[in-house]
Design a protein around this motif. Sequence first.
Motif, PDB file in Angstrom:
ATOM      1  N   ARG A   1       0.840  -1.207   0.000  1.00 22.90           N
ATOM      2  CA  ARG A   1       0.000   0.000   0.000  1.00 22.90           C
ATOM      3  C   ARG A   1       0.872   1.253   0.000  1.00 22.90           C
ATOM      4  O   ARG A   1       0.590   2.217  -0.721  1.00 22.90           O
ATOM      5  N   GLU A   2       1.937   1.238   0.794  1.00 26.09           N
ATOM      6  CA  GLU A   2       2.820   2.407   0.835  1.00 26.09           C
ATOM      7  C   GLU A   2       3.487   2.634  -0.512  1.00 26.09           C
ATOM      8  O   GLU A   2       3.566   3.777  -0.993  1.00 26.09           O
ATOM      9  N   VAL A   3       3.975   1.559  -1.151  1.00 30.06           N
ATOM     10  CA  VAL A   3       4.604   1.692  -2.464  1.00 30.06           C
ATOM     11  C   VAL A   3       3.617   2.256  -3.476  1.00 30.06           C
ATOM     12  O   VAL A   3       3.934   3.164  -4.257  1.00 30.06           O
ATOM     13  N   ALA A   4       2.396   1.719  -3.483  1.00 30.16           N
ATOM     14  CA  ALA A   4       1.382   2.194  -4.433  1.00 30.16           C
ATOM     15  C   ALA A   4       1.075   3.670  -4.213  1.00 30.16           C
ATOM     16  O   ALA A   4       0.947   4.447  -5.173  1.00 30.16           O
ATOM     17  N   GLU A   5       0.954   4.089  -2.969  1.00 32.75           N
ATOM     18  CA  GLU A   5       0.617   5.484  -2.690  1.00 32.75           C
ATOM     19  C   GLU A   5       1.783   6.421  -2.976  1.00 32.75           C
ATOM     20  O   GLU A   5       1.585   7.540  -3.466  1.00 32.75           O
ATOM     21  N   LEU A   6       3.013   5.964  -2.688  1.00 35.85           N
ATOM     22  CA  LEU A   6       4.175   6.795  -3.001  1.00 35.85           C
ATOM     23  C   LEU A   6       4.322   7.008  -4.505  1.00 35.85           C
ATOM     24  O   LEU A   6       4.723   8.086  -4.955  1.00 35.85           O
TER      25      LEU A   6
ATOM     26  N   ARG B   1      10.455   6.071   0.015  1.00 27.60           N
ATOM     27  CA  ARG B   1      10.118   7.015   1.078  1.00 27.60           C
ATOM     28  C   ARG B   1      11.185   8.091   1.213  1.00 27.60           C
ATOM     29  O   ARG B   1      10.883   9.257   1.457  1.00 27.60           O
ATOM     30  N   GLU B   2      12.427   7.679   1.027  1.00 29.60           N
ATOM     31  CA  GLU B   2      13.521   8.632   1.161  1.00 29.60           C
ATOM     32  C   GLU B   2      13.472   9.734   0.110  1.00 29.60           C
ATOM     33  O   GLU B   2      13.878  10.859   0.359  1.00 29.60           O
ATOM     34  N   SER B   3      12.944   9.413  -1.073  1.00 33.68           N
ATOM     35  CA  SER B   3      12.901  10.401  -2.153  1.00 33.68           C
ATOM     36  C   SER B   3      11.567  11.133  -2.236  1.00 33.68           C
ATOM     37  O   SER B   3      11.385  11.974  -3.117  1.00 33.68           O
ATOM     38  N   GLY B   4      10.627  10.799  -1.329  1.00 31.32           N
ATOM     39  CA  GLY B   4       9.372  11.543  -1.256  1.00 31.32           C
ATOM     40  C   GLY B   4       8.329  11.022  -2.218  1.00 31.32           C
ATOM     41  O   GLY B   4       8.629  10.384  -3.232  1.00 31.32           O
ATOM     42  N   PRO B   5       7.031  11.308  -1.931  1.00 28.06           N
ATOM     43  CA  PRO B   5       5.935  10.790  -2.755  1.00 28.06           C
ATOM     44  C   PRO B   5       5.737  11.576  -4.035  1.00 28.06           C
ATOM     45  O   PRO B   5       6.165  12.722  -4.164  1.00 28.06           O
ATOM     46  N   VAL B   6       5.069  10.930  -4.984  1.00 27.70           N
ATOM     47  CA  VAL B   6       4.591  11.615  -6.186  1.00 27.70           C
ATOM     48  C   VAL B   6       3.374  12.452  -5.789  1.00 27.70           C
ATOM     49  O   VAL B   6       2.562  12.026  -4.964  1.00 27.70           O
TER      50      VAL B   6
END
Length: 571
Positions: free
Chosen positions: A237-242, A342-347
Motif C-alpha cells: 500500500r505504501e509503495v502504491a501510494e508513493l 520514502r527517502e525520495s518523497g511521494p509523487v
Amino acid sequence: MSAEQATTAAPRRNGGDLAVETLHALGARTVFGIPGQHALGLFDALSRSPLEFVSNRVENNAAFAADGYARGTGEVGVLFLSTGPGALTSLAGLQEAYATGVPLVVVASQIPLSGLGARRKGMLHQLDDQKASARNVTKAQFTVHHASGIPSAIQDAWAEAVTVPQGPVWVEIPQDVLLGEVLVPPVEDALAVPYDHPPRAELVDESVRWLRDAQRVAIVAGGGVRRSGRAAMESLREVAELLQAPVVCSPGGNTAFPWEHPLSLGGWVEDRLVTDLLEDAEVLLVVGSSLGEVTSNYFTLEPRGRLIQVDAEPRVLETNHPTLGVRADAGQALEALAAALRESGPVAEDAPVWHGRTPAEVVAETMGRVAARLDAQDLGVERRFMADIRAAVPSTMQTYWDMTIAAYWAWNCWDAQDGEFHSAQGAGGLGYGFPAAFGGAVGLAHQGRTGIDGRVLAVAGDGSAMYSIAELAAARQHDAAVTWLIIDDGGYGILREYMEGAFGKATATELDRPDFQALAASFGVPAETVGVEDVRGALERAFQADGPNVVVVQTRLAMWAPSHLGEAPEV
C-alpha cells in the motif's frame, strides 16, 4: 508379515514415534490422511502422540484438506500416506499445493528396505521409484534409510516447506524403519528456520530508478504478497501510494490490496480493459506472481513498457516476458522498495501522469467501463448471485472455491474483505473446494474459533462436487463447521461454455448426478435445495447451524464476454 502381526509385534517406541515426536516438536497439531499396511508403525505411534489425526476418505482429498488447513491457519499442513496406490492418489492434490505455494510436510510409507529398487520380491504396493512419482509436485523429496535419520529428515523437510517459495515436501520411510525398535531418545526439541531471501541492494536501487523515472506505473499483486503477511500488504500500500500506481490483485493475491482504495482495480485480471491499462504503463511492477495464465489474461498481456518482476521462485523470472528479475521474498522486497521510495518523497497525488489524468481518475474510469460492459450483457442472474453470496458471507469468513463458473467470477469480482479467499487456480484440478474447506474448518476449530467465527464456505459445481462427495463422511465424523454450496447445472459448466463458444456445441459435458440433498442426508448432513434467487437466505441459515451442511442451487451460470482484444484504453 500380516497387518495383524505387524501391529502386535510393534515395540513400545519405534520409528513411527520418532516421526510423530519430531512433527509435534516442530509445532504440528493436526495430521490428515488414510492408514495403510506399510504405514502401520506411523499410525500406531499416533496413538501415543498429542497429534490429532483427521481421517479422510480419499488420499487426493486428504492432500486438499492439508492444503486447506495450511491456508486457513497459516500453519504447516501435515499429510500421512500409505505406499503405492495411496501415495499416487494424492499427487493431484499435491500439485495444487505445489503450484500455489502451500507449505506441507508429506510423510509417506515405503516397502521394506530389502525391496527398494528390486522388482523380484513383487511386494504389495511396490513402485519402481515412488519418490520419482512425487518429484513433479513437491519441492524436495527425502528417503530415510535408518530410524536415527527420521528427525533430521523431517526437520529439513519442514524448513524447506516454509522457505519461500513455500510448498509441499515429501519424506518417505520404509515399513521396517517405521516398525523397528529405536534407541534414539524421544524427540523433545526441533527447530526448522526458513532460509532468508532478501532482495539484492543493486536490484532495489535499479528498480527505484525505473519507477521514479516513469510517469505511468502500475502494479500486479500476486499470491506471494498475501502469503508474506500483513506487513507485506502494508508495504504494498505504501509503495502504491508513493508512486500513485494503480494496483490489480491476482486471484492468489486477493486481499493483498484493499479493494475500496482509490488506486484499486480489484481483481479484474481477466478483463481486457484492465489488461489494456497494464499494457499502457511505462513500468509494470509485478510482485509475487508468475504472470501465469489467469493473471496475464490467458497470455494476452503484452506490456509496452518495462517490467519489474519480484518473486521468490527464480524459475518464473523472465519466463513470460523480458524483465528486471528480482529474486526475493515479496514482503522483504516491498519493504525495501518502500523504504527507498520514502527517502525520495511521494509523487504528487494530483499529478496528471496518465495522459492528462490522475491515476485515481484512470482507475475510476476503467472500473466504470468494466461495469458498463457488464451492464450491456445479459448477466443479471450471475451478478445478483455473486452479490447475494457476498452479502450472506460474514466479512471475516474464509471461502474455498472449486473450479466452477462461480469461481471464475470470484477470481475477478470477489472482495474477500477481512476474510481469506482460497481457490484451485494454481493447478486447476477439480474437487478442491469441499475437502480444502473441511481442512480449513478443522484448523480454525483447533485454534479455538467457534460458532460462525470458525465456519468456512466451500463453493463447487455438481461436476467437481462428485470428486469429493465421500468427504461428507469425514466432515460429519469430525463435526467440521463447513457449509458446502453446490451449484448444480447438470454438467461441467465451464467446459460446456468453452465448447459451445469454440465449436457451437458441447460434447461429453452433460452429467447424470444424484439428488445432492438426499445424498447429504444419507451421511447425516443437513441440506437444503433452493432457487438461485434464494441463495442468500439459505446460506445465512446454514451459517447459523452447527457442524457440516449443504446448500444446493440448481441453475446455469454464464461467463461475461471479454472485451475486444487490443481495444485502445480511454486514458
